[in-house]
Design a protein around this motif. Sequence first.
Motif, short mmCIF file in Angstrom:
data_model
loop_
_atom_site.label_atom_id
_atom_site.label_comp_id
_atom_site.label_asym_id
_atom_site.label_seq_id
_atom_site.Cartn_x
_atom_site.Cartn_y
_atom_site.Cartn_z
N ALA A 123 -54.62 -15.29 55.03
CA ALA A 123 -54.01 -16.61 55.21
C ALA A 123 -54.64 -17.35 56.38
N GLN A 124 -54.96 -16.61 57.43
CA GLN A 124 -55.59 -17.23 58.60
C GLN A 124 -56.95 -17.80 58.24
N ARG A 125 -57.71 -17.04 57.47
CA ARG A 125 -59.05 -17.51 57.08
C ARG A 125 -58.94 -18.73 56.15
N GLN A 126 -57.98 -18.69 55.27
CA GLN A 126 -57.81 -19.81 54.34
C GLN A 126 -57.44 -21.08 55.10
N ALA A 127 -56.54 -20.95 56.08
CA ALA A 127 -56.16 -22.10 56.89
C ALA A 127 -57.36 -22.63 57.66
N MET A 128 -58.19 -21.72 58.15
CA MET A 128 -59.36 -22.13 58.92
C MET A 128 -60.35 -22.89 58.03
N ARG A 129 -60.54 -22.41 56.83
CA ARG A 129 -61.44 -23.11 55.91
C ARG A 129 -60.92 -24.52 55.64
N GLY A 337 -68.66 -36.33 66.54
CA GLY A 337 -70.00 -36.70 66.97
C GLY A 337 -71.02 -35.61 66.69
N LYS A 338 -70.67 -34.36 66.97
CA LYS A 338 -71.59 -33.25 66.73
C LYS A 338 -71.84 -33.02 65.24
N LEU A 339 -70.83 -33.27 64.42
CA LEU A 339 -70.98 -33.01 62.99
C LEU A 339 -72.07 -33.86 62.34
N ARG A 340 -72.44 -34.94 62.95
CA ARG A 340 -73.51 -35.76 62.39
C ARG A 340 -74.82 -34.98 62.39
N GLU A 341 -74.92 -33.97 63.28
CA GLU A 341 -76.14 -33.17 63.36
C GLU A 341 -75.96 -31.75 62.84
N THR A 342 -74.71 -31.26 62.80
CA THR A 342 -74.48 -29.84 62.52
C THR A 342 -73.65 -29.58 61.28
N ALA A 343 -73.34 -30.62 60.50
CA ALA A 343 -72.44 -30.47 59.36
C ALA A 343 -72.92 -29.40 58.38
N ASP A 344 -74.22 -29.31 58.16
CA ASP A 344 -74.73 -28.35 57.18
C ASP A 344 -74.42 -26.91 57.60
N ASP A 345 -74.59 -26.60 58.88
CA ASP A 345 -74.32 -25.25 59.35
C ASP A 345 -72.81 -24.96 59.39
N VAL A 346 -72.01 -25.96 59.73
CA VAL A 346 -70.55 -25.78 59.73
C VAL A 346 -70.08 -25.54 58.30
N ARG A 347 -70.67 -26.24 57.36
CA ARG A 347 -70.30 -26.05 55.95
C ARG A 347 -70.67 -24.63 55.49
N LYS A 348 -71.83 -24.16 55.89
CA LYS A 348 -72.24 -22.79 55.55
C LYS A 348 -71.29 -21.76 56.18
N PHE A 349 -70.88 -22.03 57.41
CA PHE A 349 -69.95 -21.11 58.09
C PHE A 349 -68.60 -21.08 57.36
N ALA A 350 -68.11 -22.25 56.95
CA ALA A 350 -66.85 -22.29 56.20
C ALA A 350 -66.98 -21.51 54.90
N GLY A 351 -68.15 -21.56 54.28
CA GLY A 351 -68.35 -20.78 53.06
C GLY A 351 -68.44 -19.29 53.35
N MET A 352 -69.03 -18.92 54.48
CA MET A 352 -69.18 -17.51 54.83
C MET A 352 -67.83 -16.82 55.01
N ILE A 353 -66.87 -17.49 55.64
CA ILE A 353 -65.60 -16.82 55.93
C ILE A 353 -64.70 -16.73 54.70
N ARG A 354 -65.19 -17.22 53.56
CA ARG A 354 -64.46 -16.98 52.31
C ARG A 354 -64.56 -15.52 51.89
N HIS A 355 -65.60 -14.85 52.36
CA HIS A 355 -65.92 -13.50 51.85
C HIS A 355 -65.39 -12.42 52.78
N ALA A 356 -65.09 -11.28 52.20
CA ALA A 356 -64.64 -10.11 52.95
C ALA A 356 -65.66 -8.99 52.91
N ASN A 357 -66.63 -9.07 51.98
CA ASN A 357 -67.64 -8.03 51.83
C ASN A 357 -68.64 -8.09 52.99
N PRO A 358 -68.77 -7.01 53.80
CA PRO A 358 -69.66 -7.04 54.97
C PRO A 358 -71.10 -7.37 54.63
N ALA A 359 -71.61 -6.83 53.53
CA ALA A 359 -73.00 -7.08 53.17
C ALA A 359 -73.21 -8.55 52.85
#
Length: 875
Positions: A123-129, A337-359
């Motif tokens: 639930a914590q991860r879902q809220a964060m996403r 302001g930062k998201l104008r330069e970093t949105a792509d990496d933040v989006r990838k991070f949000a996608g990463m925390i969807r997963h629980a598989n370590p690999a």
Amino acid sequence: MDFENSLLAKLFEGVLEGRSVEFKTDLLPVAEVQKAIALLPISLSSKQKQAVSRAWTHEVSYIQGPPGTGKSHTITAIMLAALFLKKRVLLVSHKKPAIDVVFDRLKECLGEGSVIYASNDVAQRQAMRGTLQSWLDRGDNLQSYAELDALRRVRSEYRGKVEQLKAEVEKLEGSIRSALQRERDFFHRQERFHKNRTAYLTRFETLGGDLNLSLSADVDLANALLPEIELQLGDELHANDGRMSRSETLRLRRFFVGFARHFFADHKRLEPGLAATNYVREHLDLTCEFQSASVARSQVNPDFLRATRTTLAKKQHQLEVQRAALAKAHFEAHVVGKLRETADDVRKFAGMIRHANPALIAEKMEAILFPKVIETLPLWVGQMRHLGEFLPFDEDLFDLIIVDEASQVNIAEIIPAFYRGKRICVVGDDKQLGLNAAGVNFGFGGQFEELIWHKHFNGSGALYSQAGEHSLLVSKHSILDFICSMDDGKVPKTTLDEHFRSFPQLASFTSEAFYKADGGLRLMKEVPKNLSLECFNSVEVGGVRDEKTKTVANEIEELLRWLTKLIRGRHYEHDPALRAHGFTHEHPPTLGVISFLTKQRDAIRERVEEVFSPDEIRNSHLMIGTPEDFQGNERDIIFITLGLDGTSRWGKGHYENPNRFNVATSRAIHYTLLIYGGIPANARLIKSYLGHFGKSWRSRTPEEVANAASANGTPRIGGYRWDWNRKLHRELCESEFEHRVADVLERFVEDHAGKAKLRLFNQVQASRALGVSSCGQKRLDFVVLNEGNGVSVAVEVDGRDHFTEDGRSYSEAHLERVDVLRRAGWRIIHIPYYLWWRDGWLDDTADPEFSRAVSELFSDLREALELPRKGRNGS
């Protein structure tokens, strides 16, 4: 040994290899950090400000946080400061509750999505996403730079308002300091004049017994002429064998006549001779002191301090409001302001925390530029074991790593977190439970650890014995043990001392038993409405401990009886002692049970689950555990069961370990009930605990216990009340000024008899709230309590014994004292000396200025005590 991280190399390689280690203390300019602290949306004590400053200026710092002294509040402040310092910070701990408290406070200050929580909770991860996506949507929806400029303009406007209010507050504080110094200057000049005036009148009886002194006469001129006359007089007497000529006598008489006219001197004492010139000199000295005191009095504005203090309180409140708005606006503008330069990496991070598989997480992690993510969202928290699911093992990702509950964090576990940072701040308490309470078991003993040590470090010159000396053994030492072993001052230690959690009846034992050597704790709930509450009791139930189960059945049954009364019978609504704490059906108390024995804890849990439903347990927030389980947790009402019968064998080191006992006895906010079968004869710490509350530890006979139980068919909490000054003690007045003030305050109380139940006390001990070094005066001169509504006001007499210093200026000590009292919840009224004395006590005369001062005092008292605005005789 080779650490890529330079700080880790200092911490471990340098210590073990015997090299001199010097940690940096100037990573940021102190002025820059102080400026950031001044922008924070939360109030801080002087010790908390010091802790925040050291966390950012030093490579390594240690914050000691005794129970209830605001560790989480201080950590929150350190992390908020990161925003204004443009830094990145990570908080880690073993304890999820410790992380949750800071996480919630940061969200309260900055809003949802302000903190990244490294957690495996779905639930914590879902809220964060969800919050990350909200930020990304805002970045994507910006149509032009104009909208981002609008966010920055709002931030700039709030910053401007904060800076303006800060300047106004500082100016007002400066004005108060100057006014206090003028008051103090007048006080000392007036006291010196009064003392010398008394001595003068003793030596020289004036005409009619009166003494008039001139405000306008030229003392400097008279002092310049007198030596010349004395010299000529001496020469004349010497030349004429002790006789003056007629011309010199007339000349001297003319001088004395003029002196008498201008200085109101006694002309009968001005017969020519040496005695007359001695009189003139003393009269001149006294006139000079009179003029000096009069000038100082003229510089004291009777209305200025009163009005300025009122204005300061309003401006400080406005500043708090604007700081809160600035923090949110600052964070919002930063992220968007930062998201104008970093949105792509933040989006990838949000996608990463969807997963629980370590690999899969590791694969996703490689494609993310984490410095960009952390630069955008610079506040991170999490339990250490989950960091690898959120962060790569890269050096210096964060500017600061904070480790909370550090006494329970193993050195091996914390190294990966420290590796990711440039500086570290260790937060804990070496007087609470350590590594053995954390439940960390590495599955090997000392011999196996020694073999591993020799295998890996044999060539480094670091001996296994040195590891023990420096508290570096994985199986025995925490990171706090290691930091505290550096007793050469290399790591600055800030001890928090303002205790806000527990009522003073309970916290006083913690302060006196465990922190007295450090100066004790300031008990910030030590206000009159709390001091009359009952907060502790003990029940001896008899019985014997079963040596097989290691339980005392009588203790468990007594506990269940109380839990039933509270959970099902809502006993807190009927028992006077608990009702006085404000517990109601809508606001029931949270409950906790601490057992010193693991087996008794397990037996209690089993019985509770048999007797109460899951909903009943959940709704009462009932927690059952050992002291180890409770570190970092607290409840409104705590039951302590000792599992002792007074005769069976017992582990003194287990029960009377001061760290364990400290935790057990400091968990209750409102009330503690100690349940025991009996007390062993050599149970020193347990006896001191009972003795602190005025309880006897004499074990009763089974018949006495049975008789007490049968007589107590309807159980009542009852118990210890705070022992404090319950009336006005005239013999404790320390000056004539205090007696005069007491007369007026008694009149105020009498004027309201029948309309309100007011109580007047004096010399009330508030030293636990003020602290040993808060300022020289550690008692409240007078306290007026409105028993009808529980409101009280402290009346501070700024007189003879109240201008004390302890190395700082008087005004600084005074302002700090006032600040501490107000944070503790006191309402304060000041009575200045200069409104009561002017060449005599003004209450002995019909002085209009004094009458106005008394009228204003009564008005202030009515407002502070929330009384209706009417009365007689100016009250």
